[in-house]
Design a protein around this motif. Structure first.
Motif, PDB file in Angstrom:
ATOM      1  N   LEU A   3       0.826  -1.208   0.000  1.00 20.00           N
ATOM      2  CA  LEU A   3       0.000   0.000   0.000  1.00 20.00           C
ATOM      3  C   LEU A   3       0.860   1.257   0.000  1.00 20.00           C
ATOM      4  CD1 LEU A   3      -2.728   1.451   0.266  1.00 20.00           C
ATOM      5  CD2 LEU A   3      -2.520   1.165   2.748  1.00 20.00           C
ATOM      6  N   PHE A   4       1.814   1.331   0.928  1.00 18.71           N
ATOM      7  CA  PHE A   4       2.664   2.523   1.033  1.00 18.71           C
ATOM      8  C   PHE A   4       3.560   2.676  -0.204  1.00 18.71           C
ATOM      9  CE2 PHE A   4       2.487   1.578   5.828  1.00 18.71           C
ATOM     10  CZ  PHE A   4       1.312   2.287   5.944  1.00 18.71           C
ATOM     11  N   PHE A   5       4.116   1.567  -0.680  1.00 17.42           N
ATOM     12  CA  PHE A   5       4.999   1.608  -1.841  1.00 17.42           C
ATOM     13  C   PHE A   5       4.232   2.054  -3.085  1.00 17.42           C
ATOM     14  CE2 PHE A   5       7.206  -0.122  -5.510  1.00 17.42           C
ATOM     15  CZ  PHE A   5       8.539   0.138  -5.236  1.00 17.42           C
ATOM     16  N   SER A   6       3.046   1.495  -3.295  1.00 19.02           N
ATOM     17  CA  SER A   6       2.236   1.847  -4.476  1.00 19.02           C
ATOM     18  C   SER A   6       1.798   3.301  -4.430  1.00 19.02           C
ATOM     19  CB  SER A   6       1.014   0.927  -4.562  1.00 19.02           C
ATOM     20  OG  SER A   6       1.403  -0.422  -4.687  1.00 19.02           O
ATOM     21  N   ALA A   7       1.350   3.751  -3.242  1.00 15.48           N
ATOM     22  CA  ALA A   7       0.930   5.145  -3.103  1.00 15.48           C
ATOM     23  C   ALA A   7       2.104   6.086  -3.323  1.00 15.48           C
ATOM     24  CB  ALA A   7       0.314   5.369  -1.727  1.00 15.48           C
ATOM     25  N   GLY A   8       3.269   5.717  -2.785  1.00 13.14           N
ATOM     26  CA  GLY A   8       4.451   6.542  -2.970  1.00 13.14           C
ATOM     27  C   GLY A   8       4.869   6.623  -4.419  1.00 13.14           C
ATOM     28  N   TYR A   9       4.876   5.474  -5.100  1.00 11.05           N
ATOM     29  CA  TYR A   9       5.264   5.491  -6.513  1.00 11.05           C
ATOM     30  C   TYR A   9       4.258   6.255  -7.369  1.00 11.05           C
ATOM     31  CZ  TYR A   9       6.321   4.092 -11.239  1.00 11.05           C
ATOM     32  OH  TYR A   9       6.606   4.118 -12.595  1.00 11.05           O
ATOM     33  N   TYR A  10       2.986   6.135  -7.029  1.00 16.68           N
ATOM     34  CA  TYR A  10       1.955   6.880  -7.780  1.00 16.68           C
ATOM     35  C   TYR A  10       2.232   8.377  -7.714  1.00 16.68           C
ATOM     36  CZ  TYR A  10      -2.574   8.955  -8.910  1.00 16.68           C
ATOM     37  OH  TYR A  10      -3.576   9.726  -9.459  1.00 16.68           O
ATOM     38  N   MET A  11       2.544   8.883  -6.522  1.00 16.26           N
ATOM     39  CA  MET A  11       2.838  10.307  -6.374  1.00 16.26           C
ATOM     40  C   MET A  11       4.164  10.670  -7.030  1.00 16.26           C
ATOM     41  SD  MET A  11       1.479  11.148  -2.516  1.00 16.26           S
ATOM     42  CE  MET A  11       2.178   9.673  -1.763  1.00 16.26           C
ATOM     43  N   PHE A  12       5.128   9.771  -6.929  1.00 12.00           N
ATOM     44  CA  PHE A  12       6.434  10.018  -7.553  1.00 12.00           C
ATOM     45  C   PHE A  12       6.309  10.079  -9.074  1.00 12.00           C
ATOM     46  CE2 PHE A  12      10.498   8.431  -9.261  1.00 12.00           C
ATOM     47  CZ  PHE A  12      11.368   9.340  -8.689  1.00 12.00           C
ATOM     48  N   ASN A  13       5.513   9.190  -9.626  1.00 11.87           N
ATOM     49  CA  ASN A  13       5.333   9.113 -11.074  1.00 11.87           C
ATOM     50  C   ASN A  13       4.578  10.313 -11.632  1.00 11.87           C
ATOM     51  OD1 ASN A  13       5.811   7.645 -13.509  1.00 11.87           O
ATOM     52  ND2 ASN A  13       3.655   7.022 -13.533  1.00 11.87           N
ATOM     53  N   ARG A  14       3.779  10.963 -10.798  1.00 14.24           N
ATOM     54  CA  ARG A  14       2.998  12.121 -11.233  1.00 14.24           C
ATOM     55  C   ARG A  14       3.773  13.430 -11.147  1.00 14.24           C
ATOM     56  NH1 ARG A  14      -2.459  12.076 -11.740  1.00 14.24           N
ATOM     57  NH2 ARG A  14      -2.575  14.167 -10.841  1.00 14.24           N
ATOM     58  N   LYS A  15       4.928  13.402 -10.549  1.00 16.37           N
ATOM     59  CA  LYS A  15       5.717  14.630 -10.420  1.00 16.37           C
ATOM     60  C   LYS A  15       6.227  15.067 -11.793  1.00 16.37           C
ATOM     61  CE  LYS A  15       7.261  14.564  -5.638  1.00 16.37           C
ATOM     62  NZ  LYS A  15       6.668  15.887  -5.365  1.00 16.37           N
ATOM     63  N   GLU A  16       6.236  16.371 -11.974  1.00 18.00           N
ATOM     64  CA  GLU A  16       6.699  16.910 -13.245  1.00 18.00           C
ATOM     65  C   GLU A  16       8.212  17.030 -13.242  1.00 18.00           C
ATOM     66  OE1 GLU A  16       4.758  20.599 -13.879  1.00 18.00           O
ATOM     67  OE2 GLU A  16       2.743  19.724 -13.954  1.00 18.00           O
ATOM     68  N   ALA A  17       8.792  16.789 -14.393  1.00 22.65           N
ATOM     69  CA  ALA A  17      10.261  16.871 -14.537  1.00 22.65           C
ATOM     70  C   ALA A  17      10.728  18.312 -14.430  1.00 22.65           C
ATOM     71  CB  ALA A  17      10.678  16.273 -15.869  1.00 22.65           C
TER      72      ALA A  17
END
Length: 245
Positions: free
Chosen positions: A231-245
């Motif tokens: 749960l924590f890993f998936s939520a973290g990656y979801y937010m990380f993946n949405r960050k703009e370059a």
């Protein structure tokens, strides 16, 4: 895997370059040695009456409940929130976001394991040197307790990383982590029924392994920890993946 390994090594080098990491690694060696030296050479009658194995577990509790969680919070804040503030979070070189995210989480978790191993070996070595009642049979239980303590710390790492990606301020991130951690530590005293619903309750789960462990308890605990990590890993990656370059 070669990319993840190389990038994980790079992230570990970042962490090792920090004074806080070096201080914690040094503490993992010095604190057990100094504790054993003081307990066995000064007139601390209450402590001297305790079996040496109890003192070993007290040292383990000190690290898994205080020092290593603090290291995890600081590292997660630096590798995610801090790099986001500095504009260095998303690399230009051909590393996918999943590889980068996994490398950072792995680097923090690996350092937690290194600290546990270092402390465990130092505890056993200092026990052999300073404890008058040193028992070779206690080595396996002591090292085993240090080993199983790593799993809950991995879950705590995923939780810290998720929090680090929610906010954009390093000060706010580390403050939220510490406050939420303290809440998780004390909420079972106010609501006993929530004891096994918060990840921090499993930091001392090594104590359960020292007694008669049922297969049902093992399955329930491992399932909860794996589910929490996912749960924590998936939520973290979801937010990380949405960050703009």
């Amino acid at each position: 895997m070669n990319i993840i390994g190389a990038n994980c090594l790079n992230e570990m080098q970042k962490l090792f370059a920090k004074k806080s990491t070096k201080l914690l690694l040094t503490s993992a060696v010095l604190i057990p040695v100094l504790t054993k030296l003081i307990v066995n050479n000064l007139f601390l009658t209450d402590w001297m009456a305790l079996p040496s194995e109890n003192i070993n577990f007290t040292l383990l509790d000190l690290f898994i409940n205080l020092f290593i969680p603090l290291f995890i919070f600081v590292s997660a804040t630096d590798l995610f929130t801090g790099e986001g503030e500095r504009g260095t979070l998303l690399q230009v070189r051909p590393v996918s976001r999943m590889e980068l995210f996994l490398s950072k989480v792995t680097a923090i978790s690996t350092f937690s394991l290194i600290i546990l191993i270092l402390e465990g070996l130092t505890v056993v070595a200092s026990s052999a040197v300073f404890d008058k009642s040193f028992d070779l049979a206690a080595i396996s239980s002591s090292l085993g307790a240090f080993a199983v303590s790593w799993f809950p710390l991995i879950v705590l790492t995923a939780f810290a990383v998720m929090l680090a990606l929610i906010v954009n301020s390093s000060v706010l991130a580390i403050t939220c982590m510490i406050v939420l951690y303290l809440i998780m530590m004390f909420i079972p005293y106010a609501l006993p029924s929530s004891l096994y619903l918060v990840p921090s309750s499993y930091l001392d789960w090594y104590m359960q392994w020292l007694s008669d462990v049922s297969l049902r308890w093992i399955l329930q605990t491992v399932t909860y920890l794996c589910s929490s990590f996912a749960l924590f890993f998936s939520a973290g990656y979801y937010m990380f993946n949405r960050k703009e370059a």
